[in-house]
Design a protein around this motif. Structure first.
Motif, PDB file in Angstrom:
ATOM      1  N   ALA A   1      10.428  -8.701  -4.404  1.00 28.94           N
ATOM      2  CA  ALA A   1       9.537  -7.884  -5.258  1.00 28.94           C
ATOM      3  C   ALA A   1       9.061  -7.097  -4.930  1.00 28.94           C
ATOM      4  CB  ALA A   1       9.771  -8.637  -6.223  1.00 28.94           C
ATOM      5  N   ILE A   2       8.690  -6.150  -5.118  1.00 30.87           N
ATOM      6  CA  ILE A   2       7.661  -4.815  -4.612  1.00 30.87           C
ATOM      7  C   ILE A   2       6.979  -4.709  -5.939  1.00 30.87           C
ATOM      8  CG2 ILE A   2       7.226  -2.744  -3.494  1.00 30.87           C
ATOM      9  CD1 ILE A   2      10.091  -3.370  -3.093  1.00 30.87           C
ATOM     10  N   THR A   3       5.364  -4.582  -5.889  1.00 28.44           N
ATOM     11  CA  THR A   3       4.602  -3.725  -6.547  1.00 28.44           C
ATOM     12  C   THR A   3       3.692  -2.320  -5.783  1.00 28.44           C
ATOM     13  OG1 THR A   3       3.510  -5.442  -7.828  1.00 28.44           O
ATOM     14  CG2 THR A   3       2.448  -3.594  -7.505  1.00 28.44           C
ATOM     15  N   LEU A   4       3.910  -1.948  -6.046  1.00 27.13           N
ATOM     16  CA  LEU A   4       3.366  -0.793  -5.440  1.00 27.13           C
ATOM     17  C   LEU A   4       1.922  -0.099  -5.623  1.00 27.13           C
ATOM     18  CD1 LEU A   4       5.802   2.245  -5.349  1.00 27.13           C
ATOM     19  CD2 LEU A   4       5.046   0.424  -3.775  1.00 27.13           C
ATOM     20  N   ALA A   5       0.656  -0.308  -4.799  1.00 26.48           N
ATOM     21  CA  ALA A   5      -0.412  -0.543  -4.828  1.00 26.48           C
ATOM     22  C   ALA A   5      -1.011   1.301  -4.213  1.00 26.48           C
ATOM     23  CB  ALA A   5      -1.368  -1.378  -4.213  1.00 26.48           C
ATOM     24  N   MET A   6      -1.444   2.275  -5.230  1.00 25.12           N
ATOM     25  CA  MET A   6      -1.617   3.305  -4.723  1.00 25.12           C
ATOM     26  C   MET A   6      -3.193   3.587  -5.078  1.00 25.12           C
ATOM     27  SD  MET A   6      -0.935   7.206  -6.574  1.00 25.12           S
ATOM     28  CE  MET A   6      -1.438   8.672  -6.523  1.00 25.12           C
TER      29      MET A   6
ATOM     30  N   GLN B   1       0.839  -1.373  -0.058  1.00 26.94           N
ATOM     31  CA  GLN B   1       0.330   0.193  -0.180  1.00 26.94           C
ATOM     32  C   GLN B   1       1.223   1.545  -0.558  1.00 26.94           C
ATOM     33  OE1 GLN B   1      -1.107   2.148   3.888  1.00 26.94           O
ATOM     34  NE2 GLN B   1      -3.580   0.125   2.738  1.00 26.94           N
ATOM     35  N   PHE B   2       0.261   1.888  -0.528  1.00 25.77           N
ATOM     36  CA  PHE B   2       1.722   2.928  -1.205  1.00 25.77           C
ATOM     37  C   PHE B   2       0.752   3.831  -1.752  1.00 25.77           C
ATOM     38  CE2 PHE B   2       5.506   5.786  -2.675  1.00 25.77           C
ATOM     39  CZ  PHE B   2       6.001   5.881  -1.944  1.00 25.77           C
ATOM     40  N   ASP B   3       0.294   5.826  -0.917  1.00 28.70           N
ATOM     41  CA  ASP B   3      -0.741   6.014  -1.787  1.00 28.70           C
ATOM     42  C   ASP B   3      -0.015   7.528  -2.192  1.00 28.70           C
ATOM     43  OD1 ASP B   3      -2.792   3.944  -1.166  1.00 28.70           O
ATOM     44  OD2 ASP B   3      -2.595   4.844   0.739  1.00 28.70           O
ATOM     45  N   GLY B   4       1.340   7.758  -1.766  1.00 28.87           N
ATOM     46  CA  GLY B   4       1.884   9.057  -2.291  1.00 28.87           C
ATOM     47  C   GLY B   4       3.141   9.380  -1.305  1.00 28.87           C
ATOM     48  N   LEU B   5       3.460  10.688  -1.789  1.00 28.88           N
ATOM     49  CA  LEU B   5       4.808  11.024  -1.176  1.00 28.88           C
ATOM     50  C   LEU B   5       4.503  12.521  -0.385  1.00 28.88           C
ATOM     51  CD1 LEU B   5       6.870  10.949  -4.821  1.00 28.88           C
ATOM     52  CD2 LEU B   5       7.085   9.435  -2.638  1.00 28.88           C
ATOM     53  N   ARG B   6       3.926  12.584  -0.242  1.00 26.35           N
ATOM     54  CA  ARG B   6       3.419  13.591   0.823  1.00 26.35           C
ATOM     55  C   ARG B   6       2.556  12.972   1.982  1.00 26.35           C
ATOM     56  NH1 ARG B   6       0.406  16.775  -3.916  1.00 26.35           N
ATOM     57  NH2 ARG B   6      -1.856  15.395  -3.363  1.00 26.35           N
ATOM     58  N   LYS B   7       3.296  13.548   2.759  1.00 29.42           N
ATOM     59  CA  LYS B   7       2.506  13.266   4.289  1.00 29.42           C
ATOM     60  C   LYS B   7       1.260  13.579   4.528  1.00 29.42           C
ATOM     61  CE  LYS B   7       6.840  13.756   7.118  1.00 29.42           C
ATOM     62  NZ  LYS B   7       7.450  15.017   7.847  1.00 29.42           N
TER      63      LYS B   7
END
Length: 455
Positions: free
Chosen positions: A240-245, A206-212
């Protein structure tokens, strides 16, 4: 006097209020595509489906015949979507099975489709024995299951998660661990144990963004540093990684281009899945906060890496359910795979599968298309989603990229009661494997069945 739209198609959907099955129609209004529907009790609804009518309509030519499962559980009785089991009216086998092993979580996300929370007082953990039963059932239905996602809740909280992954690898070709990454960021020993499970294993982070601020709004916590630490720990352990936004309009859609640039610069990040917010579970979000596939593509075009024509509708499911592409990358050099092959002319090569065996693919390409050594692609292990790759390549162009890595981009506009269409459910290939040994399409379960507590 003319209508202000062009009538395109009829459909069956749900009332967003009472969730009764109702008729609807698909119309083109300017460049936009809408679903118009009316419930006798709750009135009329106008739902945005696409901001590019040409892309929406042209996607349909990527539709292909589905494949029959080896085992069908139910016969049609009430009609779609009320016979999920799977029933014999379902149009596609299970490309990706998903098992939720716990309802326990260490976050309390306001839009959680599974309605999980860190406030659960009595968390439930699936036994290893039950997990094995479901793997056996998956094998019975599919013969040779391709992909399994282990999910929750937060599955890394399960006391036997490592044993479950090890067991799953005996039944399926590729195992994916869905996680928010908190334990991975804080427990390096756990990461080392996960590294022993490669290859054919990846983390869906789970990776939704680069802002706090993005995490404060979507996850109610500032998780940015934790996410970055999780990626670093996975990289160090060669996982291996898949980012899920998850994307919510007005919150983080402007971060879509930056997430792609960020991911392309990170080794062991093999892909991104851009997921639209779904108004299910405990979500109180509105339909107008849901992003469409074409709006995501418009954001991706801002990177100057991709164009709309590079995103290919996936024929495995209904073409409106998923779009994807692959990038070839090496030392900052990136090119979409679509620049090397014309998929419009090579539809017969596209597979009905959520998994492409990299070794088989390379051997097949080398034997049938051009002469190349087996190791010409030195890193294809990240492939685990439907891959329209076995088409005829441009030999001259491809030879320039023989040592590049593959990077996967997937767009998944999951449905809720607003965007629900039975024709999409009928060709769904992502299925929950429930404890009752029942397969239910992902969007149908989250929209209709989960709240009824069907187990």
């Amino acid at each position: 006097m003319d209508k202000n739209y062009i009538f395109f198609d009829t459909t069956q959907s749900l009332c967003p209020k009472c969730k009764k099955l109702i008729d609807g129609k698909i119309v083109v209004e300017g460049k936009n595509v809408y679903m118009l529907k009316e419930c006798k009790s709750h009135g009329k609804f106008k739902i945005l489906l696409s901001t590019d009518a040409d892309y929406y309509i042209n996607s349909l030519k990527f539709n292909k015949p589905g494949q029959i499962p080896e085992h069908i559980e139910k016969r049609v009785s009430k009609g779609c979507p009320h016979d999920c089991g799977l029933c014999d009216a379902h149009e596609q086998h299970t490309c990706l099975g998903l098992i939720e092993i716990t309802d326990c979580c260490n976050l309390d996300c306001p839009d959680c489709f599974a309605a999980c929370s860190s406030k659960n007082k009595k968390p439930k953990f699936m036994s290893l024995e039950k997990f094995k039963e479901l793997l056996e059932y998956y094998k019975k239905c599919e013969g040779e299951p391709q992909v399994l996602q282990i999910s929750g809740g937060e599955p890394t909280l399960h006391p036997r998660i490592l044993d479950m992954i090890k067991l799953a690898k005996k039944y399926v070709k590729h195992v994916i661990l869905n996680t928010n990454g908190i334990r991975i960021a804080n427990d390096e020993t756990f990461c080392k144990e996960l590294s022993k499970l490669t290859p054919n294993f990846e983390v869906y982070l789970q990776f939704d963004g680069l802002r706090k601020s993005t995490y404060l709004k979507l996850r109610k916590q500032d998780l940015l540093e934790s996410k970055l630490k999780a990626i670093e720990n996975l990289r160090e352990n060669k996982i291996a990684i898949t980012l899920a936004m998850t994307i919510k309009k007005g919150v983080n859609e402007d971060e879509i281009p930056n997430i792609l640039r960020f991911a392309l610069g990170k080794s062991y990040v093999r892909g991104i899945c851009y997921q639209s917010l779904t108004c299910v579970g405990k979500s109180k979000s509105r339909a107008d906060e849901k992003i469409t596939t074409t709006e995501i593509i418009e954001q991706l075009e801002k990177t100057k890496i991709l164009e709309k024509k590079d995103m290919i509708p996936l024929p495995c499911s209904h073409p409106h359910c998923c779009s994807l592409t692959y990038l070839l990358r090496k030392e900052g050099r990136v090119i979409p795979l679509t620049r090397l092959v014309d998929f419009n002319k090579n539809m017969d090569f596209i597979k009905n599968t959520m998994y492409t065996n990299p070794q088989h693919m390379v051997k097949q390409l080398g034997r049938k298309i051009f002469s190349m050594s087996f190791n010409s692609y030195k890193d294809l292990s990240g492939l685990s989603c439907c891959a329209p790759i076995t088409a005829i390549f441009n030999k001259k162009k491809l030879s320039q990229f023989a040592n590049h890595e593959m990077f996967r981009i997937v767009i998944k506009p999951f449905m809720d009661a607003n965007t629900f269409e039975t024709k999409r459910v009928m060709k769904c290939c992502i299925h929950f494997i429930l404890p009752s040994k029942t397969l239910v399409p992902f969007c149908a379960y989250n929209t209709l069945y989960r709240e009824k507590n069907i187990k």
